[in-house]
Design an enzyme around this catalytic site. Sequence first.
Site, PDB file in Angstrom:
ATOM      1  N   SER A  38      -6.402  -9.384   3.972  1.00 45.01           N
ATOM      2  CA  SER A  38      -5.596  -8.037   4.317  1.00 45.01           C
ATOM      3  C   SER A  38      -4.351  -8.239   2.476  1.00 45.01           C
ATOM      4  O   SER A  38      -3.832  -9.549   2.543  1.00 45.01           O
ATOM      5  CB  SER A  38      -5.007  -8.204   5.492  1.00 45.01           C
ATOM      6  OG  SER A  38      -3.450  -9.127   5.627  1.00 45.01           O
ATOM      7  N   THR A  39      -4.003  -7.411   2.352  1.00 45.42           N
ATOM      8  CA  THR A  39      -3.125  -7.471   1.348  1.00 45.42           C
ATOM      9  C   THR A  39      -1.211  -8.011   1.980  1.00 45.42           C
ATOM     10  O   THR A  39      -0.731  -8.847   1.238  1.00 45.42           O
ATOM     11  CB  THR A  39      -2.136  -5.772   1.043  1.00 45.42           C
ATOM     12  OG1 THR A  39      -3.365  -5.568   0.437  1.00 45.42           O
ATOM     13  CG2 THR A  39      -1.700  -5.268  -0.234  1.00 45.42           C
ATOM     14  N   GLY A  40      -1.585  -7.964   3.173  1.00 46.27           N
ATOM     15  CA  GLY A  40      -0.158  -8.302   4.070  1.00 46.27           C
ATOM     16  C   GLY A  40      -0.218 -10.157   3.790  1.00 46.27           C
ATOM     17  O   GLY A  40       0.782 -10.726   3.719  1.00 46.27           O
ATOM     18  N   ASN A  74      -2.885   0.365  -2.938  1.00 44.12           N
ATOM     19  CA  ASN A  74      -4.413   0.274  -2.872  1.00 44.12           C
ATOM     20  C   ASN A  74      -5.230   1.200  -3.881  1.00 44.12           C
ATOM     21  O   ASN A  74      -5.023   2.169  -3.268  1.00 44.12           O
ATOM     22  CB  ASN A  74      -4.219   0.104  -2.010  1.00 44.12           C
ATOM     23  CG  ASN A  74      -4.450   0.899  -0.387  1.00 44.12           C
ATOM     24  OD1 ASN A  74      -3.119   1.912  -0.854  1.00 44.12           O
ATOM     25  ND2 ASN A  74      -4.702   1.180   0.484  1.00 44.12           N
ATOM     26  N   PRO A  75      -6.290   1.287  -4.146  1.00 38.64           N
ATOM     27  CA  PRO A  75      -7.098   2.029  -4.844  1.00 38.64           C
ATOM     28  C   PRO A  75      -7.747   3.286  -4.122  1.00 38.64           C
ATOM     29  O   PRO A  75      -7.485   4.695  -4.446  1.00 38.64           O
ATOM     30  CB  PRO A  75      -8.396   1.424  -5.531  1.00 38.64           C
ATOM     31  CG  PRO A  75      -7.539  -0.086  -5.811  1.00 38.64           C
ATOM     32  CD  PRO A  75      -6.950   0.163  -4.753  1.00 38.64           C
ATOM     33  N   HIS A 101     -11.479  -6.853   7.580  1.00 40.94           N
ATOM     34  CA  HIS A 101     -10.256  -7.978   7.302  1.00 40.94           C
ATOM     35  C   HIS A 101     -10.619  -8.436   8.626  1.00 40.94           C
ATOM     36  O   HIS A 101     -11.305  -7.435   9.320  1.00 40.94           O
ATOM     37  CB  HIS A 101      -8.869  -7.014   7.176  1.00 40.94           C
ATOM     38  CG  HIS A 101      -8.994  -6.901   5.206  1.00 40.94           C
ATOM     39  ND1 HIS A 101      -9.017  -6.772   4.774  1.00 40.94           N
ATOM     40  CD2 HIS A 101      -8.291  -5.286   5.507  1.00 40.94           C
ATOM     41  CE1 HIS A 101      -8.064  -6.963   3.582  1.00 40.94           C
ATOM     42  NE2 HIS A 101      -8.410  -5.177   3.963  1.00 40.94           N
ATOM     43  N   ASN A 151       1.098  -1.560  -0.336  1.00 44.89           N
ATOM     44  CA  ASN A 151      -0.040   0.329  -0.260  1.00 44.89           C
ATOM     45  C   ASN A 151       0.406   1.174  -0.043  1.00 44.89           C
ATOM     46  O   ASN A 151       0.395   2.428   1.021  1.00 44.89           O
ATOM     47  CB  ASN A 151      -0.542  -0.036   1.155  1.00 44.89           C
ATOM     48  CG  ASN A 151      -2.341  -0.701   0.666  1.00 44.89           C
ATOM     49  OD1 ASN A 151      -1.861  -1.078   0.105  1.00 44.89           O
ATOM     50  ND2 ASN A 151      -2.611  -0.838   1.971  1.00 44.89           N
TER      51      ASN A 151
HETATM   52  N1  CTP Z   1      -0.506  -4.972   9.379  1.00 48.57           N
HETATM   53  C1  CTP Z   1      -0.904  -5.471  10.667  1.00 48.57           C
HETATM   54  N2  CTP Z   1      -1.058  -5.187  11.894  1.00 48.57           N
HETATM   55  C2  CTP Z   1      -0.853  -3.349  11.584  1.00 48.57           C
HETATM   56  C3  CTP Z   1      -1.258  -3.265  10.674  1.00 48.57           C
HETATM   57  C4  CTP Z   1      -1.072  -3.540   9.126  1.00 48.57           C
HETATM   58  O1  CTP Z   1      -0.867  -6.576  10.648  1.00 48.57           O
HETATM   59  N3  CTP Z   1      -1.460  -3.255  12.978  1.00 48.57           N
HETATM   60  C5  CTP Z   1      -0.650  -5.773   7.991  1.00 48.57           C
HETATM   61  C6  CTP Z   1      -2.141  -6.501   7.669  1.00 48.57           C
HETATM   62  O2  CTP Z   1      -1.613  -8.069   6.591  1.00 48.57           O
HETATM   63  C7  CTP Z   1      -2.223  -4.934   5.956  1.00 48.57           C
HETATM   64  C8  CTP Z   1      -0.730  -4.977   5.809  1.00 48.57           C
HETATM   65  O3  CTP Z   1       0.307  -4.995   7.169  1.00 48.57           O
HETATM   66  O4  CTP Z   1      -2.686  -6.202   5.003  1.00 48.57           O
HETATM   67  C9  CTP Z   1      -0.924  -3.488   5.345  1.00 48.57           C
HETATM   68  O5  CTP Z   1      -1.502  -2.524   5.908  1.00 48.57           O
HETATM   69  P1  CTP Z   1      -2.024  -2.148   5.566  1.00 48.57           P
HETATM   70  O6  CTP Z   1      -1.460  -0.579   4.913  1.00 48.57           O
HETATM   71  O7  CTP Z   1      -2.509  -0.867   6.833  1.00 48.57           O
HETATM   72  O8  CTP Z   1      -3.619  -2.879   4.895  1.00 48.57           O
HETATM   73  P2  CTP Z   1      -5.407  -1.977   5.630  1.00 48.57           P
HETATM   74  O9  CTP Z   1      -5.331  -0.848   4.328  1.00 48.57           O
HETATM   75  O10 CTP Z   1      -5.881  -2.203   6.978  1.00 48.57           O
HETATM   76  O11 CTP Z   1      -5.640  -2.824   4.519  1.00 48.57           O
HETATM   77  P3  CTP Z   1      -5.603  -4.267   3.095  1.00 48.57           P
HETATM   78  O12 CTP Z   1      -4.830  -5.258   3.381  1.00 48.57           O
HETATM   79  O13 CTP Z   1      -7.090  -4.104   1.856  1.00 48.57           O
HETATM   80  O14 CTP Z   1      -4.606  -3.707   2.032  1.00 48.57           O
END
Ligand code: CTP
Length: 312
Positions: free
Chosen positions: A237-239, A151-152, A286, A129
């Site tokens: 999730s993207t992660g 992410n869009p 998520h 992202n």
């Molecule tokens: N993550 C995590 N713990 C957090 C924040 C994020 O484990 N406190 C991990 C998640 O797997 C997440 C990834 O880091 O998908 C990227 O974080 P983020 O950019 O916050 O993702 P989101 O916007 O919440 O969602 P998406 O997964 O839909 O991209």
Amino acid sequence: KMRSAPDTIASCKNCGEKIKQALEIYSETWTKQDFNYEKFRLDLRVNVNGFDEAVITQTNTPVGSRLVYDGERKRIMNVTQQIYDLFPKGHPFSNKRWDTCAVIGNGGIVANSSCGKMINSADFVIRCNLPPLSNGYEKDVGTKTNLVTANPTILLRKFESLVGRRRPLMKKLSSYGNSMLLLPAFSFGMNTAVCMRTLYTIQDFDSAIQPAFINPEYLIKLSKFWHAHGLKEARLSTGVMMTSLALELCDNVHLYGFWPFGIHPFNFKNLTNHYYDDMKPNTNFHSMPVEFGILLQLHKNGVLRLHLGDCQ
Ligand code: CTP
């Protein structure tokens, strides 16, 4: 002043047990379990095949194919010649394998970790992202990037959907050098136009970054795969998507910035959701604590290695 552990854990809503469990597992010495790793990797290879399918290419998606959107299964994109021309010819990961990969989640836990050097020393670094890498963050998250997702929502909110000025996005993307930019163009209908505009902008500006579209068919298979492994939530999730890809591409997978709880496991200080801001996750989509539980299990089984502490 540092609070005592039990106090802190009790004040963390519904996650005390999960944090305790995580600390128990994390305090054991980690060793890679080759058998478990190979088994998991083979399972991914057989069922989702990110090696050849993670990215849309001219080989896996010929003109006339129908792309089913992974987030809106009733929506279909018919691949015309014009769309097909945007796809790379061959798959970027076919026959590639790296020794060590680092996947960087955006969790606040990586702030002040001093893990930047260790992250930079990985052979392949994956980020999620369009995260910031400068202004002091480099010492904690490093700067090396081989693959970054966009992410869009960010493209819409921070870059005016690319219908206004495009230079701010180009400036942002320059921090990722010539890495690959993965765009989820065919996940939801609203993603398509903005992801296409992003690709056009990159090409028109001759940016070094290499845009590609994530294959929705890969994401559908991946979602089924994780469903069978106990992840029943609406959307991965993207992660987790990037960790899955890394497990296919790399012999040693290290995760940083994955910790979906509001309290640091070792110093018990409050944490922001991201290392760079406190934007909250979308919990309709998520369930990051559930995902984390699964990643923790993979850590315990020696399939991948989570990093929760400081790197010094
Ligand atoms: N993550 C995590 N713990 C957090 C924040 C994020 O484990 N406190 C991990 C998640 O797997 C997440 C990834 O880091 O998908 C990227 O974080 P983020 O950019 O916050 O993702 P989101 O916007 O919440 O969602 P998406 O997964 O839909 O991209």
